[in-house]
Design an enzyme around this catalytic site. Sequence first.
Site, PDB file in Angstrom:
ATOM      1  N   ASP A 198       1.968   8.387 -21.439  1.00 37.03           N
ATOM      2  CA  ASP A 198       0.800   8.574 -20.820  1.00 37.03           C
ATOM      3  C   ASP A 198      -0.329   7.361 -20.908  1.00 37.03           C
ATOM      4  O   ASP A 198      -1.601   7.720 -21.149  1.00 37.03           O
ATOM      5  CB  ASP A 198      -0.118   9.957 -21.317  1.00 37.03           C
ATOM      6  CG  ASP A 198      -0.917  10.562 -20.137  1.00 37.03           C
ATOM      7  OD1 ASP A 198      -0.977  10.025 -19.106  1.00 37.03           O
ATOM      8  OD2 ASP A 198      -1.819  11.410 -20.615  1.00 37.03           O
ATOM      9  N   LYS A 200      -2.916   4.918 -19.840  1.00 36.64           N
ATOM     10  CA  LYS A 200      -3.800   4.816 -18.778  1.00 36.64           C
ATOM     11  C   LYS A 200      -5.234   4.394 -19.440  1.00 36.64           C
ATOM     12  O   LYS A 200      -5.370   4.710 -20.749  1.00 36.64           O
ATOM     13  CB  LYS A 200      -4.010   6.030 -17.905  1.00 36.64           C
ATOM     14  CG  LYS A 200      -4.339   7.313 -18.663  1.00 36.64           C
ATOM     15  CD  LYS A 200      -4.355   8.515 -17.918  1.00 36.64           C
ATOM     16  CE  LYS A 200      -4.804   9.681 -18.695  1.00 36.64           C
ATOM     17  NZ  LYS A 200      -4.770  10.833 -17.962  1.00 36.64           N
ATOM     18  N   ASN A 203      -6.991   6.968 -21.804  1.00 35.70           N
ATOM     19  CA  ASN A 203      -6.352   6.835 -23.273  1.00 35.70           C
ATOM     20  C   ASN A 203      -6.460   5.716 -24.378  1.00 35.70           C
ATOM     21  O   ASN A 203      -5.823   5.754 -25.319  1.00 35.70           O
ATOM     22  CB  ASN A 203      -5.031   7.433 -23.143  1.00 35.70           C
ATOM     23  CG  ASN A 203      -5.154   8.987 -22.681  1.00 35.70           C
ATOM     24  OD1 ASN A 203      -5.944   9.533 -22.621  1.00 35.70           O
ATOM     25  ND2 ASN A 203      -3.740   9.265 -22.153  1.00 35.70           N
ATOM     26  N   ASP A 216      -4.515  10.418 -27.468  1.00 36.22           N
ATOM     27  CA  ASP A 216      -3.828  11.499 -26.884  1.00 36.22           C
ATOM     28  C   ASP A 216      -2.468  11.161 -26.699  1.00 36.22           C
ATOM     29  O   ASP A 216      -1.352  10.483 -25.808  1.00 36.22           O
ATOM     30  CB  ASP A 216      -4.365  11.278 -25.172  1.00 36.22           C
ATOM     31  CG  ASP A 216      -3.757  12.490 -24.467  1.00 36.22           C
ATOM     32  OD1 ASP A 216      -3.132  13.302 -25.046  1.00 36.22           O
ATOM     33  OD2 ASP A 216      -4.168  12.800 -23.412  1.00 36.22           O
ATOM     34  N   THR A 233       0.561  10.333 -15.684  1.00 33.50           N
ATOM     35  CA  THR A 233      -0.400  10.738 -14.651  1.00 33.50           C
ATOM     36  C   THR A 233      -0.105   9.976 -13.371  1.00 33.50           C
ATOM     37  O   THR A 233       0.387   8.578 -13.512  1.00 33.50           O
ATOM     38  CB  THR A 233      -1.512   9.666 -15.255  1.00 33.50           C
ATOM     39  OG1 THR A 233      -1.909  10.552 -16.571  1.00 33.50           O
ATOM     40  CG2 THR A 233      -2.766   9.895 -14.281  1.00 33.50           C
TER      41      THR A 233
HETATM   42  N1  LIG Z   1     -10.252  10.247 -31.480  1.00 39.73           N
HETATM   43  C1  LIG Z   1     -11.161   9.940 -30.548  1.00 39.73           C
HETATM   44  N2  LIG Z   1     -12.557   9.592 -30.820  1.00 39.73           N
HETATM   45  C2  LIG Z   1     -13.500   9.656 -29.841  1.00 39.73           C
HETATM   46  N3  LIG Z   1     -13.071  10.131 -28.789  1.00 39.73           N
HETATM   47  C3  LIG Z   1     -11.974  10.745 -28.615  1.00 39.73           C
HETATM   48  C4  LIG Z   1     -11.062  10.785 -29.609  1.00 39.73           C
HETATM   49  N4  LIG Z   1      -9.833  11.447 -28.900  1.00 39.73           N
HETATM   50  C5  LIG Z   1     -10.317  11.746 -27.811  1.00 39.73           C
HETATM   51  N5  LIG Z   1     -11.405  11.123 -27.425  1.00 39.73           N
HETATM   52  C6  LIG Z   1     -12.113  11.586 -25.916  1.00 39.73           C
HETATM   53  O1  LIG Z   1     -11.723  12.802 -25.371  1.00 39.73           O
HETATM   54  C7  LIG Z   1     -10.909  12.533 -24.299  1.00 39.73           C
HETATM   55  C8  LIG Z   1     -10.041  13.464 -24.088  1.00 39.73           C
HETATM   56  O2  LIG Z   1      -9.153  13.463 -25.180  1.00 39.73           O
HETATM   57  P1  LIG Z   1      -7.570  13.898 -24.882  1.00 39.73           P
HETATM   58  O3  LIG Z   1      -6.946  12.563 -23.895  1.00 39.73           O
HETATM   59  O4  LIG Z   1      -6.689  13.445 -26.308  1.00 39.73           O
HETATM   60  O5  LIG Z   1      -7.317  15.209 -24.231  1.00 39.73           O
HETATM   61  P2  LIG Z   1      -6.402  15.899 -23.294  1.00 39.73           P
HETATM   62  O6  LIG Z   1      -6.752  17.123 -22.962  1.00 39.73           O
HETATM   63  O7  LIG Z   1      -5.088  15.597 -23.771  1.00 39.73           O
HETATM   64  O8  LIG Z   1      -6.567  14.746 -21.989  1.00 39.73           O
HETATM   65  P3  LIG Z   1      -5.898  14.613 -20.802  1.00 39.73           P
HETATM   66  O9  LIG Z   1      -5.925  15.747 -19.564  1.00 39.73           O
HETATM   67  O10 LIG Z   1      -6.179  13.118 -20.309  1.00 39.73           O
HETATM   68  O11 LIG Z   1      -4.422  14.561 -21.270  1.00 39.73           O
HETATM   69  C9  LIG Z   1     -10.354  11.202 -24.277  1.00 39.73           C
HETATM   70  O12 LIG Z   1     -10.388  10.392 -23.143  1.00 39.73           O
HETATM   71  C10 LIG Z   1     -11.802  10.495 -25.210  1.00 39.73           C
HETATM   72  O13 LIG Z   1     -12.851  10.224 -24.224  1.00 39.73           O
END
Ligand SMILES: Nc1ncnc2c1ncn2[C@@H]1O[C@H](COP(=O)(O)OP(=O)(O)OP(=O)(O)O)[C@@H](O)[C@H]1O
Length: 385
Positions: A198, A200, A203, A216, A233
């Site tokens: 994933d 992009k 992430n 992520d 994606t």
């Molecule tokens: N360790 C971190 N520190 C700061 N912000 C974070 C962190 N992890 C994630 N985020 C924020 O939260 C967002 C969403 O996190 P993540 O991508 O893990 O969730 P997801 O539900 O799997 O999203 P996606 O729909 O993209 O798969 C990230 O794009 C980032 O902006």
Amino acid sequence: MDSAENDMSDTLQELPLGVLSPQVTQGSFHEPIAREDTQQSEQLDKSSLGLENVAAQKPSFQPRQTSGKYNLNDFHILRTLGTGSFGRVHLVRSNHNGRFYAMKVLKKKTIVKLKQVEHTNDERRMLSVVAHPFIIRMWGTFQDHQQVFMIMDYIEGGELFSLLRKSQRFPNPVAKFYAAEVCLALEYLHSLDIIYRDLKPENVLLDKNGHVKITDFGFAKFVPDVTFTLCGTPDYIAPEVVSTKPYNKSVDWWSFGILIFEMLAGYTPFYDSNTMKTYENILNAELQFPPFFQADVQDLLSKLITRDLSKRLGNLQNGSDDVKNHPWFSEVVWEKLLCRNIETPYEPPVQAGQGDTSQYDRYPEEEITYGRDGEDTHRELFSEF
Ligand SMILES: Nc1ncnc2c1ncn2[C@@H]1O[C@H](COP(=O)(O)OP(=O)(O)OP(=O)(O)O)[C@@H](O)[C@H]1O
């Protein structure tokens, strides 16, 4: 100062941060997909190819002990940092050491409904084994009746995505710096037989010094051989994934090429507002470069974004070395880069220190209902949390 350092520091002047207003050249973000029949199709395909045991094989590495260390009472929830298709990430503060962490929360019901149980358990497993300067560190996991929780380092500098949209596109040396750090992270994951799946700009986070942290791991998976699931994606998915062929780690090198392309161009090469058309483009369209792409990067991208797996850089005999030795990366001193010993092109303005959230967008906050009693019909599905 060696040439690589020169190269990177020049970029400070070139990066038009804060000058250009955010410009969205395509959909405001790249939304992930995971085919709903994921688990079933994976099982069917594996057994038909005699690969049933592949998923059952355990990684040769030992996961760190990360479950049972924490619970909700250990943290004070401050604000939402991001939301994704499957969950929400909060900034939290530890009641014990006062430090800030990112807490990813996934609703069990949603995970089950979207058939993401396997992926969620894989995310936890993969994060519990990885330890790399350019990859997010997870400290612990736990669950309550309705949610699973993952506690990770809080990365203050925001998403590479936000920086890219603000800047419109990156100058060559800036793109090269981020690409090089991502390259080392991919090389490391692949050395553990983990496919990331994933890649992009959303992430890729930037720490307070401007170094990369990949977050992520929702689609990351231990795959020593091949796998089949349609996930990722759309703009970033490799053609062999779109056409539901068995695929391997080389899908990450395709996405790596798309990431470099997007950083330099400000848009992805196969984008269309209609996702089916995007897939068609991925399968058939010619890769076209903007006129300002230099010859060396065109050469690199045409070798990464190639449908011919026998020619794709990263998938050949020398693996990631072929990517690292490509002329576009010639100024990069890889050993220094790995030690974070090369000046970053941009330092996120996080003046308020560790808990600064100025680099993250605001999201509407929801009423927090975590920790409440209720029926827990899915505990056994998430027993590792
Ligand atoms: N360790 C971190 N520190 C700061 N912000 C974070 C962190 N992890 C994630 N985020 C924020 O939260 C967002 C969403 O996190 P993540 O991508 O893990 O969730 P997801 O539900 O799997 O999203 P996606 O729909 O993209 O798969 C990230 O794009 C980032 O902006």
